[in-house]
Design a protein around this motif. Structure first.
Motif, mmCIF file in Angstrom:
data_model
loop_
_atom_site.group_PDB
_atom_site.id
_atom_site.type_symbol
_atom_site.label_atom_id
_atom_site.label_comp_id
_atom_site.label_asym_id
_atom_site.label_seq_id
_atom_site.Cartn_x
_atom_site.Cartn_y
_atom_site.Cartn_z
ATOM 1 N N VAL A 175 0.834 -1.193 0.000
ATOM 2 C CA VAL A 175 0.000 0.000 0.000
ATOM 3 C C VAL A 175 0.875 1.252 0.000
ATOM 4 O O VAL A 175 1.734 1.409 0.861
ATOM 5 N N GLY A 178 -0.496 7.285 1.820
ATOM 6 C CA GLY A 178 -1.577 8.173 1.396
ATOM 7 C C GLY A 178 -2.608 7.485 0.514
ATOM 8 O O GLY A 178 -3.561 8.117 0.058
ATOM 9 N N GLY A 179 -2.449 6.187 0.264
ATOM 10 C CA GLY A 179 -3.391 5.464 -0.597
ATOM 11 C C GLY A 179 -4.607 4.974 0.174
ATOM 12 O O GLY A 179 -4.496 4.556 1.327
ATOM 13 N N ASP A 180 -5.783 5.036 -0.432
ATOM 14 C CA ASP A 180 -7.008 4.508 0.168
ATOM 15 C C ASP A 180 -7.136 3.034 -0.190
ATOM 16 O O ASP A 180 -7.066 2.657 -1.365
ATOM 17 N N LEU A 181 -7.362 2.198 0.825
ATOM 18 C CA LEU A 181 -7.424 0.750 0.617
ATOM 19 C C LEU A 181 -8.472 0.337 -0.413
ATOM 20 O O LEU A 181 -8.281 -0.604 -1.161
ATOM 21 N N GLU A 182 -9.603 1.059 -0.431
ATOM 22 C CA GLU A 182 -10.692 0.665 -1.327
ATOM 23 C C GLU A 182 -10.316 0.766 -2.805
ATOM 24 O O GLU A 182 -10.918 0.113 -3.648
ATOM 25 N N TYR A 183 -9.292 1.559 -3.137
ATOM 26 C CA TYR A 183 -8.899 1.746 -4.536
ATOM 27 C C TYR A 183 -7.708 0.887 -4.962
ATOM 28 O O TYR A 183 -7.254 0.952 -6.096
ATOM 29 N N ILE A 184 -7.188 0.081 -4.035
ATOM 30 C CA ILE A 184 -5.973 -0.690 -4.312
ATOM 31 C C ILE A 184 -6.341 -2.109 -4.738
ATOM 32 O O ILE A 184 -7.232 -2.730 -4.174
#
Length: 199
Positions: A175, A178-184
């Motif tokens: 990850v 600054g990344g959102d989990l839902e978009y990964i």
């Protein structure tokens, strides 16, 4: 229909051949060059010509340099028992910017890609194996990209090196900050889970 003189059109055409430079960017750069003072244009042209003539590959790690050995390979303070394998010189520069890696590198100049007709013989794998036979190496860190080609290359290198008894590791991926989990994607999330560390 020609809008500009053939010299300007020729300059735009040459600039548009550079990677990441489209027709509009090439046009903007060409007009910027036309508005630069003549001595600056001369220095730009001279630096390109000199770089092309003087820069060569380091005889040890295959990065770009203007000496026989690059500054990293010739630095006695670096840990020469640890080699990080990267796809290109830009990747090497990215790790150097962190200021935390103290080993040396090996630049492959590509990745294995059967779809593009790039096999193990088209990248600097033979040179890596020669280094491992002639140098005292305790660990090879594979830092190829997380793409299909990068993963294929990492697996191939691992299979080549494992029988030698040298420790082979792969950089962690997961990850981004600054990344959102839902978009990964799922593969990245699984890698992040597998590469977890104790806090």
């Amino acid at each position: 229909m020609e809008y500009y003189s053939r010299h300007i059109s020729g300059l735009i055409e040459q600039l548009s051949r550079l990677p990441g430079i489209g027709a509009k960017s090439a046009q903007r750069l060409a007009f910027h060059i036309m508005n630069m003072p003549a001595d600056q244009v001369g220095m730009l042209a001279s630096s390109m010509t000199q770089a092309r003539e003087k820069v060569r590959y380091c005889k040890n790690c295959w990065t770009l340099t203007d000496e026989e050995l690059c500054p990293i390979c010739s630095n006695a303070k670096r840990d020469h028992t640890q080699i990080m394998v990267v796809e290109n010189t830009r990747d090497l520069a990215a790790y150097e910017k962190t200021g935390k890696y103290e080993g040396v590198y090996h630049v492959l100049h590509g990745a294995i890609s059967p779809m593009l007709g790039i096999g193990p013989d088209e990248i600097r794998l033979k040179e890596l194996m020669t280094r491992l036979q002639t140098e005292e190496v305790s660990e090879v860190i594979i830092a190829t990209n997380s793409s299909l080609e990068g993963e294929t290359t990492a697996m191939y290198i691992s299979k080549l090196i494992k029988p030698t008894g040298i420790k082979v590791t792969r950089i962690a991926s997961g990850v981004p900050v600054g990344g959102d989990l839902e978009y990964i994607d799922e593969v990245t999330l699984l890698r992040a889970l597998e590469g977890r560390v104790e806090l």
